[in-house]
Structure formats: C-alpha cells, structure tokens
Design an enzyme around this catalytic site. Structure first.
Site, PDB file in Angstrom:
ATOM      1  N   GLY A  12      42.644  24.608  51.480  1.00 25.92           N
ATOM      2  CA  GLY A  12      42.445  23.802  50.176  1.00 25.92           C
ATOM      3  C   GLY A  12      42.056  24.912  48.870  1.00 25.92           C
ATOM      4  O   GLY A  12      41.164  25.146  48.915  1.00 25.92           O
ATOM      5  N   ARG A  76      49.196  23.232  54.704  1.00 30.79           N
ATOM      6  CA  ARG A  76      49.585  22.033  55.421  1.00 30.79           C
ATOM      7  C   ARG A  76      50.514  23.614  56.315  1.00 30.79           C
ATOM      8  O   ARG A  76      50.808  22.882  57.589  1.00 30.79           O
ATOM      9  CB  ARG A  76      50.808  20.838  54.616  1.00 30.79           C
ATOM     10  CG  ARG A  76      50.461  20.752  53.819  1.00 30.79           C
ATOM     11  CD  ARG A  76      50.610  18.793  54.621  1.00 30.79           C
ATOM     12  NE  ARG A  76      49.407  17.952  53.839  1.00 30.79           N
ATOM     13  CZ  ARG A  76      48.196  17.493  54.253  1.00 30.79           C
ATOM     14  NH1 ARG A  76      48.154  18.370  55.395  1.00 30.79           N
ATOM     15  NH2 ARG A  76      47.818  16.912  53.750  1.00 30.79           N
ATOM     16  N   ASP A 117      39.332  28.922  57.026  1.00 30.73           N
ATOM     17  CA  ASP A 117      39.121  30.144  58.653  1.00 30.73           C
ATOM     18  C   ASP A 117      40.298  29.370  58.601  1.00 30.73           C
ATOM     19  O   ASP A 117      41.151  30.138  59.756  1.00 30.73           O
ATOM     20  CB  ASP A 117      38.228  29.478  59.673  1.00 30.73           C
ATOM     21  CG  ASP A 117      37.762  27.825  59.157  1.00 30.73           C
ATOM     22  OD1 ASP A 117      38.709  26.801  58.511  1.00 30.73           O
ATOM     23  OD2 ASP A 117      38.167  26.488  60.476  1.00 30.73           O
ATOM     24  N   THR A 139      36.517  28.590  50.636  1.00 34.10           N
ATOM     25  CA  THR A 139      35.772  27.255  51.330  1.00 34.10           C
ATOM     26  C   THR A 139      34.565  26.176  50.454  1.00 34.10           C
ATOM     27  O   THR A 139      33.348  27.102  50.775  1.00 34.10           O
ATOM     28  CB  THR A 139      35.789  26.430  52.295  1.00 34.10           C
ATOM     29  OG1 THR A 139      35.805  25.484  52.600  1.00 34.10           O
ATOM     30  CG2 THR A 139      34.604  27.673  53.445  1.00 34.10           C
ATOM     31  N   ASP A 141      33.694  24.337  51.791  1.00 31.96           N
ATOM     32  CA  ASP A 141      32.120  23.566  53.175  1.00 31.96           C
ATOM     33  C   ASP A 141      30.913  25.228  53.876  1.00 31.96           C
ATOM     34  O   ASP A 141      30.581  24.573  54.307  1.00 31.96           O
ATOM     35  CB  ASP A 141      32.825  23.940  54.363  1.00 31.96           C
ATOM     36  CG  ASP A 141      34.806  22.640  54.080  1.00 31.96           C
ATOM     37  OD1 ASP A 141      33.802  21.965  53.096  1.00 31.96           O
ATOM     38  OD2 ASP A 141      35.274  22.885  54.896  1.00 31.96           O
ATOM     39  N   ASP A 143      31.889  27.557  55.747  1.00 31.37           N
ATOM     40  CA  ASP A 143      31.520  27.228  56.776  1.00 31.37           C
ATOM     41  C   ASP A 143      31.588  28.630  58.199  1.00 31.37           C
ATOM     42  O   ASP A 143      32.041  28.961  58.762  1.00 31.37           O
ATOM     43  CB  ASP A 143      31.940  25.970  57.874  1.00 31.37           C
ATOM     44  CG  ASP A 143      33.871  25.733  57.501  1.00 31.37           C
ATOM     45  OD1 ASP A 143      34.116  26.488  56.478  1.00 31.37           O
ATOM     46  OD2 ASP A 143      34.011  25.058  57.362  1.00 31.37           O
ATOM     47  N   ARG A 185      33.790  18.760  56.152  1.00 40.22           N
ATOM     48  CA  ARG A 185      34.496  18.577  57.441  1.00 40.22           C
ATOM     49  C   ARG A 185      33.841  18.782  58.718  1.00 40.22           C
ATOM     50  O   ARG A 185      32.415  17.502  58.577  1.00 40.22           O
ATOM     51  CB  ARG A 185      35.026  20.119  57.898  1.00 40.22           C
ATOM     52  CG  ARG A 185      37.095  20.041  57.289  1.00 40.22           C
ATOM     53  CD  ARG A 185      37.694  20.675  57.878  1.00 40.22           C
ATOM     54  NE  ARG A 185      37.222  22.088  57.720  1.00 40.22           N
ATOM     55  CZ  ARG A 185      37.944  23.016  58.312  1.00 40.22           C
ATOM     56  NH1 ARG A 185      38.446  22.970  58.959  1.00 40.22           N
ATOM     57  NH2 ARG A 185      37.538  24.445  57.859  1.00 40.22           N
TER      58      ARG A 185
HETATM   59  O1  F6P Z   1      37.736  22.359  54.110  1.00 41.71           O
HETATM   60  C1  F6P Z   1      38.178  21.788  52.306  1.00 41.71           C
HETATM   61  C2  F6P Z   1      37.823  20.172  52.023  1.00 41.71           C
HETATM   62  O2  F6P Z   1      37.822  19.841  51.041  1.00 41.71           O
HETATM   63  C3  F6P Z   1      37.013  19.902  53.691  1.00 41.71           C
HETATM   64  O3  F6P Z   1      35.922  19.567  53.165  1.00 41.71           O
HETATM   65  C4  F6P Z   1      38.024  18.059  53.172  1.00 41.71           C
HETATM   66  O4  F6P Z   1      37.477  17.747  54.769  1.00 41.71           O
HETATM   67  C5  F6P Z   1      39.238  19.023  52.994  1.00 41.71           C
HETATM   68  O5  F6P Z   1      39.446  19.978  52.490  1.00 41.71           O
HETATM   69  C6  F6P Z   1      40.075  17.851  52.529  1.00 41.71           C
HETATM   70  O6  F6P Z   1      41.762  18.495  52.875  1.00 41.71           O
HETATM   71  P1  F6P Z   1      42.660  17.645  51.758  1.00 41.71           P
HETATM   72  O7  F6P Z   1      43.061  18.307  50.930  1.00 41.71           O
HETATM   73  O8  F6P Z   1      44.243  18.088  52.434  1.00 41.71           O
HETATM   74  O9  F6P Z   1      41.991  16.408  51.500  1.00 41.71           O
END
Ligand code: F6P
Length: 369
Positions: A12, A76, A117, A139, A141, A143, A185
């Site tokens: 992301g 993906r 990760d 990220t 997150d 994390d 997440r």
């Molecule tokens: O890991 C980054 C993040 O933004 C998370 O906080 C969230 O759960 C996820 O990616 C959302 O992913 P997508 O862009 O596939 O909706």
C-alpha cells in the site's frame, strides 16, 4: 563492483515514498555515479520487465513533497504465487525465475525494495534465491518490529488528528458521539496516537479487546456531567471481547486475505442503541495514506533512502534500514519481518492515556475496575 541499481515500491502507498526515491536517485548518482532504473508496480515490473526507466537527478526534481509513488505500486502481487493465463485458464505460477533472469539481463547489481511486511517478506525470499536486495521500511501501520518508525506513519497520524479536530467541533455542536474509524490492520498505533493527539474520550485498539458497555458508560457519564458529546477512535482491527475482527471483504493481498473495515459502524450503532445518544461514524480510510508527507516523514524517508544506497555500496544485501532511537541502523530483512510490532496493552502510552481518563473498553476483570 556496483554500476546499476533498481528501485521499486510495493504494498500500500503512503506519504514519503517519493522522498525515498529522490534520496536513492540523488545519492546513487551524485555520490557513487551509479545508474538507477525505476521499476513500476512493485515486483510485477520485474516479472515482465515492462515500463522500466532510467531515473536521473532531474527526473526526481520536485517530488520530495508529493504523495503517492511515481513508480506505482500494488499490494496484490506475490511473484512466488502469480496468476497467469495459460491455455485459457488462470493458473498460479512461481515467477521468480523470470525475475532472476530479468535482473541478470538488465544488469542490475542491486534492488532497493521499499515496502511493508508483505513486500519485505517477498524481498527476503528473493534474497534467499540470490537476488541482491536492500529494504526500506514503509507503512502507515508502523507495525514492523525491527524499526522504531516506518515512514508514512506520522503523516497518517497527523491526518487522523486533523480529522479528529474537525469532527470534535461538529460533535460538540450537535451533542453527538462521533466514531472515527482509522486504519492500522492488526496494530493500534494510528488509533492510539491520533486519539491521544486529538483528545479522544475512548480509543479501541486490536491489542485490547473491548467491552462496548464500558465505552457506553463513558459516553453516558460525560453526558451526565454536561459534556454532551464524545469522540471515539476505533482501529479497523479492534475486536469486541467476545467476537472477531470486522471484515469488509475477502481480499488477496501479498500479506492478508481479508480487507478490514466496518467496526466503526458497529460501534456507533451499539453506542446509539445503548445510550440513546445520537452517533455518527466517519471512516478515514485511504485519506490516511494520501497527500504530502509531513516534515518528519520527509526527513526520515530521505535518511532511509541515503542509508539504503550506502548499504548497497557496502554490499550488505539482505538488510533493511531502520530507525533505533534517533539513529539510522540496519537489520537483516529476515529479522525485520519476523514479528509484528503491536501496542503494548500495559505499556506507558496506554497507561498514560488511561490516567487521562481515556476509555479503552477493557472488561472489568482485566483492569480490576
Ligand atoms: O497496510 C496499510 C493499509 O492501509 C492498512 O492500514 C489497511 O488495512 C490496508 O492497507 C488497506 O489496503 P487496501 O489499499 O488494499 O484497501
């Protein structure tokens, strides 16, 4: 002898990716005189060797404050399990031999992989196959356990805090409960930090399963003492004491098979039903990933980019740059993706928030309350 390196962004997006790209290109060109090849859309760009382009200092001029990534990204892809169409049928194929071959043909002496990760786990496995990679931790997150901070996180916290400030005034005017769902997440960092910065009355995080009644009691108690509005921050991965995460959809990303989302709505509905006080939910979603990086993330991303190039110069492949305290260091990517960094439910930050009166929804038997 290094002459040419590749750079890719995976997973992301978040604020600061372009700042890393700029720092890598400038350091590689100005300090080492290496060529830099931009790889599009994460590992997909290496599988198909498509849309590759040399990046010069001029190409990265002006991108420091820009959100997103000029190289594109995807969360993906996993080249070890890549869908391809053969004889009219979609089959899952290991495309890493293709990647190894393309790197050889392109003459890339190293690859800078910028990712969280999911992307870094793939980078680690490619390194095991002999691909010379170095990692940069990204990220919102925050994390990754091997680094104190991933870039993109503090900008996401700023965005969420700004939203909380704005929603505070409307909650107060309408005497409502405002529930704000944030990303993260399975880690509650964005919720905890934005909740503290934005003066939340309750913060629900995945690390502390919540009892909704405790949250309702807090809202009611505020109401009775003349504070007729409340702000509740809910991390998308928050779970009730007896229940599970709220899943928005099945998904197949490089790191998880569900898309989280919806817990804010659930919490808002339950608060309204149990307290009789009007409640609204706001889901901040991808706003937290977009936009210009704050000054802190620009500097961190820049330092990471410079350090990643220096790791390549030392031929420290299989390593990821990281922040320990105020210093930039390096750890093996393997170490970096081993453990997720979660909020310590009994740590100083959560206790400080509790001492301020912030409700985490801990069930009575857990905090003895
Ligand atoms: O890991 C980054 C993040 O933004 C998370 O906080 C969230 O759960 C996820 O990616 C959302 O992913 P997508 O862009 O596939 O909706």
């Amino acid at each position: 002898m290094i002459r040419k390196i590749g750079i890719s962004t995976g997973g992301g997006d978040c604020a600061g990716l372009n700042a890393v790209i700029r720092a890598v290109v400038r350091t590689a060109r100005l300090t080492y005189q290496w060529d830099v090849v931009g790889i599009e859309d994460g590992f997909d760009g290496l599988i198909y060797a498509r849309n590759l382009r040399y990046l010069t200092v001029d190409d990265v001029s002006g991108i420091l404050p820009r959100g997103g990534t000029i190289l594109g990204t995807t969360n993906r892809g996993n080249p070890f399990r890549h869908p391809v169409i053969e004889n009219g049928q979609t089959i899952i194929k290991d495309m890493t031999p293709q990647i190894v071959e393309n790197i050889r043909v392109l003459g890339l002496d190293a690859i800078v992989c910028i990712g969280g990760d999911g992307t870094l786990s793939i980078a680690r496995d490619l390194y095991a196959l002999g691909v010379p990679v170095v990692g940069v931790p990204k990220t919102i997150d925050n994390d990754l356990s091997a680094t104190d901070l991933t870039f993109g996180f503090t900008t996401a916290v700023d965005t969420a805090t700004d939203a909380l400030d704005k929603l505070h005034t409307t909650a107060e005017s309408h005497h409502r409960v405002m529930v704000v769902e944030v990303m993260g997440r399975d880690a509650g960092w964005i919720a905890l930090e934005s909740g503290m910065a934005g003066g939340a009355d309750a913060i629900l995080i995945p690390e502390i399963p919540y009892d909704i009644q405790k949250v309702c009691n807090k809202v009611k108690q505020r109401h009775l003492t003349g504070r007729r509005f409340s702000m509740v921050v809910v991390a998308e991965g928050a779970t009730p004491v007896s229940g599970d995460r709220t899943i928005q959809a099945e998904a197949s990303t490089s790191y998880q098979n569900v898309r989280l989302g919806g817990v804010g709505s659930l919490v808002s509905k339950q608060i309204e039903e149990k307290t009789g006080i009007e409640s609204r939910v706001v889901v901040l979603g991808h706003l937290q990933r977009g936009g210009s990086p704050n000054a802190y993330d620009r500097i961190l991303a820049t330092r990471y980019g410079v350090a990643a190039v220096n790791l390549i110069a030392q031929e420290k492949f299989g390593y990821m740059v990281c922040l320990h305290g105020r210093e930039i260091n390096a750890v093996t990517i393997d170490e970096a993706v081993g453990d997720l960094k979660k909020v310590d439910a009994n740590g100083e930050m959560v206790h400080a928030a509790e001492q301020l009166g912030i409700e985490f929804g801990r069930p009575n038997d857990v905090n003895g309350g």
